[in-house]
Each structure stands twice: as structure tokens, then as C-alpha cells.
Design a protein around this motif. Sequence first.
Motif, PDB file in Angstrom:
ATOM      1  N   GLU A  28     -17.101  -0.249   1.290  1.00 53.04           N
ATOM      2  CA  GLU A  28     -17.136  -0.351   2.755  1.00 53.04           C
ATOM      3  C   GLU A  28     -16.155  -1.376   3.306  1.00 53.04           C
ATOM      4  N   ALA A  29     -15.637  -2.250   2.439  1.00 51.11           N
ATOM      5  CA  ALA A  29     -14.817  -3.373   2.911  1.00 51.11           C
ATOM      6  C   ALA A  29     -13.384  -2.954   3.210  1.00 51.11           C
ATOM      7  N   ALA A  30     -12.837  -3.490   4.299  1.00 55.50           N
ATOM      8  CA  ALA A  30     -11.420  -3.305   4.597  1.00 55.50           C
ATOM      9  C   ALA A  30     -10.601  -4.368   3.869  1.00 55.50           C
ATOM     10  N   ASP A  31     -11.197  -5.538   3.674  1.00 57.39           N
ATOM     11  CA  ASP A  31     -10.527  -6.673   3.030  1.00 57.39           C
ATOM     12  C   ASP A  31     -11.378  -7.120   1.845  1.00 57.39           C
ATOM     13  N   PRO A  32     -10.830  -7.106   0.629  1.00 55.42           N
ATOM     14  CA  PRO A  32     -11.633  -7.484  -0.537  1.00 55.42           C
ATOM     15  C   PRO A  32     -12.157  -8.914  -0.462  1.00 55.42           C
ATOM     16  N   ASP A  33     -11.439  -9.796   0.212  1.00 55.88           N
ATOM     17  CA  ASP A  33     -11.884 -11.183   0.314  1.00 55.88           C
ATOM     18  C   ASP A  33     -13.144 -11.327   1.151  1.00 55.88           C
ATOM     19  N   SER A  34     -13.473 -10.289   1.921  1.00 58.02           N
ATOM     20  CA  SER A  34     -14.674 -10.356   2.754  1.00 58.02           C
ATOM     21  C   SER A  34     -15.952 -10.143   1.944  1.00 58.02           C
ATOM     22  N   VAL A  35     -15.820  -9.671   0.708  1.00 54.89           N
ATOM     23  CA  VAL A  35     -16.990  -9.440  -0.153  1.00 54.89           C
ATOM     24  C   VAL A  35     -17.272 -10.710  -0.946  1.00 54.89           C
ATOM     25  N   LYS A  36     -18.347 -11.382  -0.580  1.00 56.23           N
ATOM     26  CA  LYS A  36     -18.712 -12.656  -1.202  1.00 56.23           C
ATOM     27  C   LYS A  36     -19.852 -12.463  -2.194  1.00 56.23           C
ATOM     28  N   MET A  37     -19.943 -13.374  -3.144  1.00 54.93           N
ATOM     29  CA  MET A  37     -21.026 -13.313  -4.132  1.00 54.93           C
ATOM     30  C   MET A  37     -22.392 -13.376  -3.447  1.00 54.93           C
ATOM     31  N   GLN A 108     -11.025   3.533  -4.035  1.00 54.90           N
ATOM     32  CA  GLN A 108     -11.626   2.208  -4.263  1.00 54.90           C
ATOM     33  C   GLN A 108     -10.615   1.123  -3.890  1.00 54.90           C
ATOM     34  N   ARG A 109     -10.051   1.229  -2.693  1.00 56.40           N
ATOM     35  CA  ARG A 109      -8.939   0.346  -2.318  1.00 56.40           C
ATOM     36  C   ARG A 109      -9.285  -1.131  -2.415  1.00 56.40           C
ATOM     37  N   ALA A 110     -10.379  -1.539  -1.782  1.00 60.70           N
ATOM     38  CA  ALA A 110     -10.715  -2.964  -1.759  1.00 60.70           C
ATOM     39  C   ALA A 110     -11.019  -3.484  -3.161  1.00 60.70           C
ATOM     40  N   LEU A 111     -11.752  -2.708  -3.957  1.00 59.57           N
ATOM     41  CA  LEU A 111     -12.091  -3.142  -5.310  1.00 59.57           C
ATOM     42  C   LEU A 111     -10.846  -3.269  -6.175  1.00 59.57           C
ATOM     43  N   ASP A 163      -2.018  -2.851  -3.950  1.00 56.96           N
ATOM     44  CA  ASP A 163      -1.401  -3.409  -2.748  1.00 56.96           C
ATOM     45  C   ASP A 163      -0.369  -2.457  -2.157  1.00 56.96           C
ATOM     46  N   LEU A 164       0.325  -1.702  -3.002  1.00 62.89           N
ATOM     47  CA  LEU A 164       1.281  -0.719  -2.495  1.00 62.89           C
ATOM     48  C   LEU A 164       0.554   0.433  -1.801  1.00 62.89           C
ATOM     49  N   VAL A 165      -0.529   0.901  -2.399  1.00 60.71           N
ATOM     50  CA  VAL A 165      -1.306   1.986  -1.794  1.00 60.71           C
ATOM     51  C   VAL A 165      -1.832   1.565  -0.424  1.00 60.71           C
ATOM     52  N   VAL A 166      -2.371   0.350  -0.334  1.00 61.68           N
ATOM     53  CA  VAL A 166      -2.872  -0.155   0.950  1.00 61.68           C
ATOM     54  C   VAL A 166      -1.734  -0.267   1.957  1.00 61.68           C
ATOM     55  N   HIS A 167      -0.591  -0.767   1.517  1.00 56.13           N
ATOM     56  CA  HIS A 167       0.570  -0.915   2.405  1.00 56.13           C
ATOM     57  C   HIS A 167       1.035   0.439   2.941  1.00 56.13           C
ATOM     58  N   LEU A 168       1.184   1.406   2.058  1.00 55.01           N
ATOM     59  CA  LEU A 168       1.710   2.709   2.470  1.00 55.01           C
ATOM     60  C   LEU A 168       0.729   3.478   3.355  1.00 55.01           C
ATOM     61  N   GLY A 170      -1.507   2.155   5.182  1.00 52.61           N
ATOM     62  CA  GLY A 170      -1.557   1.417   6.433  1.00 52.61           C
ATOM     63  C   GLY A 170      -0.402   1.748   7.359  1.00 52.61           C
ATOM     64  N   ARG A 171       0.695   2.219   6.772  1.00 53.06           N
ATOM     65  CA  ARG A 171       1.865   2.616   7.563  1.00 53.06           C
ATOM     66  C   ARG A 171       1.853   4.112   7.879  1.00 53.06           C
ATOM     67  N   GLY A 172       0.750   4.777   7.562  1.00 52.88           N
ATOM     68  CA  GLY A 172       0.585   6.174   7.952  1.00 52.88           C
ATOM     69  C   GLY A 172       0.815   7.206   6.879  1.00 52.88           C
ATOM     70  N   ALA A 173       1.134   6.779   5.649  1.00 51.90           N
ATOM     71  CA  ALA A 173       1.327   7.756   4.565  1.00 51.90           C
ATOM     72  C   ALA A 173      -0.009   8.399   4.207  1.00 51.90           C
ATOM     73  N   SER A 174      -0.018   9.705   4.050  1.00 52.59           N
ATOM     74  CA  SER A 174      -1.239  10.421   3.685  1.00 52.59           C
ATOM     75  C   SER A 174      -1.390  10.454   2.162  1.00 52.59           C
ATOM     76  N   PRO A 175      -2.608  10.655   1.665  1.00 45.73           N
ATOM     77  CA  PRO A 175      -2.786  10.823   0.221  1.00 45.73           C
ATOM     78  C   PRO A 175      -1.912  11.939  -0.339  1.00 45.73           C
ATOM     79  N   ALA A 176      -1.758  13.041   0.407  1.00 49.24           N
ATOM     80  CA  ALA A 176      -0.920  14.148  -0.069  1.00 49.24           C
ATOM     81  C   ALA A 176       0.532  13.702  -0.233  1.00 49.24           C
ATOM     82  N   GLN A 177       1.027  12.885   0.679  1.00 45.36           N
ATOM     83  CA  GLN A 177       2.399  12.392   0.570  1.00 45.36           C
ATOM     84  C   GLN A 177       2.556  11.475  -0.634  1.00 45.36           C
TER      85      GLN A 177
END
Length: 198
Positions: A28-37, A108-111, A163-168, A170-177
Motif C-alpha cells: 500500500e505504500a508509495a514510499d518505502p521509508d513510510s513503513v516503520k517497524m 511490489q515497488r515499495a518493497l 528505482d528505475l521502475v519507479v522513475h519510469l 512516475g514519468r508515465g511509462a506503462s508496464p506494457a512499454q
Amino acid sequence: MITARKERADSVRNRAALLAAAARLFKEAADPDSVKMADIAQAAGAGKGTVFRHFSDRTGLIAALVVEETRQLREQVVGGPPPLGPGTPVAERVPALMAALLDLKLNQRALMLALEQAGSGSPYLNPAYDLWHSEVAGMLADVHGREDADYLAHALLAAVRGDLVVHLTGRGASPAQLHAGLRRLCASVLAGGAGGEA
């Protein structure tokens, strides 16, 4: 003896509950750092000390969770049927594994980003990376020889870094692309091998 068995059963249940809670929070997290112990402990209905008893630290928990989340894929690569399992032609097996790894990073982007960030500042210093590099390099060695395969495996895995997957994306690249580009990259790497089946 009964008490010891009960404690072990409770320990197994607690560990499973912590991993399930962590998986849900990372998903559910957008940012992995937001998941705390503390968040994981609360979501699992456990104390924070229980988390540290099972996993030592956040890196240990992340590594254990990745083992669980990739168990099926690892089993398919090690002993499963085509296109991921042994005996599949390299030209089919490498793209299939890379596509599966890309799907893992997308789902599993954040993980996966947390895992890459947990390796003492380097995404290469974790057991999961070593496992996939060894598998890809072993496949490519049949095509390019072991020396070139080592570098080429690193280059292919760089294309599915979290980090590349998140970057791309985030810039609008689709999974198919992303999958289309990865297929072209795999075909390029597999072409012109010194020997073996390509």
C-alpha cells in the motif's frame, strides 16, 4: 515439553503475522521509508520488541519478506517447467526470467525499492541480488562465455532495478512499454553470442 511446543507454535504464528502485515503495508505504500517497524507491529497486533526478536532490524525483516514474496519464482527457476525452468532454451528462458523480475518490481515497488536501499547504500549488497545475478549469468554463459556473462547479467538486472521502475512509471511509462523495451534489450544481449544456443 508442551510449553516449548506451544512457544514454538506461537513464534511461527507471530512471524507469519508480522510478514503478512509487512507485505500489506509495503504493498500500500508509495514510499518505502513510510513503513516503520512500529507500524508493522501494530498491524500484526504484536509488540515492537516481537518484530526485533524475529528479524533483528528493518533490513532483516525486508530480506525475510522478499524471500517469501519471491519463493514461487525461485522454485520455478530452479526446478520448474518452461519457460523459467532448467532445460528451456536460453533465448526463451532469459526473457522469461527478466519479464518475471520486472513484474515483481512493478507489483511490489515499495518493497523492492526498500530492499535495494537496505544493502548498505548499494542495491548489489543483498542476497536477493546475488541469487538473480547468478541465475542470469549462468544462462548467459551458454551464449557468451562466463567472463562476458557476468557483466551482461549485471547490465540486464540494472534494467529492472526498483528505482528505475519507479522513475519510469512516475514519468508515465506503462508496464506494457517497459516489457516491450525489456524484450528488445534481452534480444540484443542474446544476439551474436560466441557459442551455445541463442
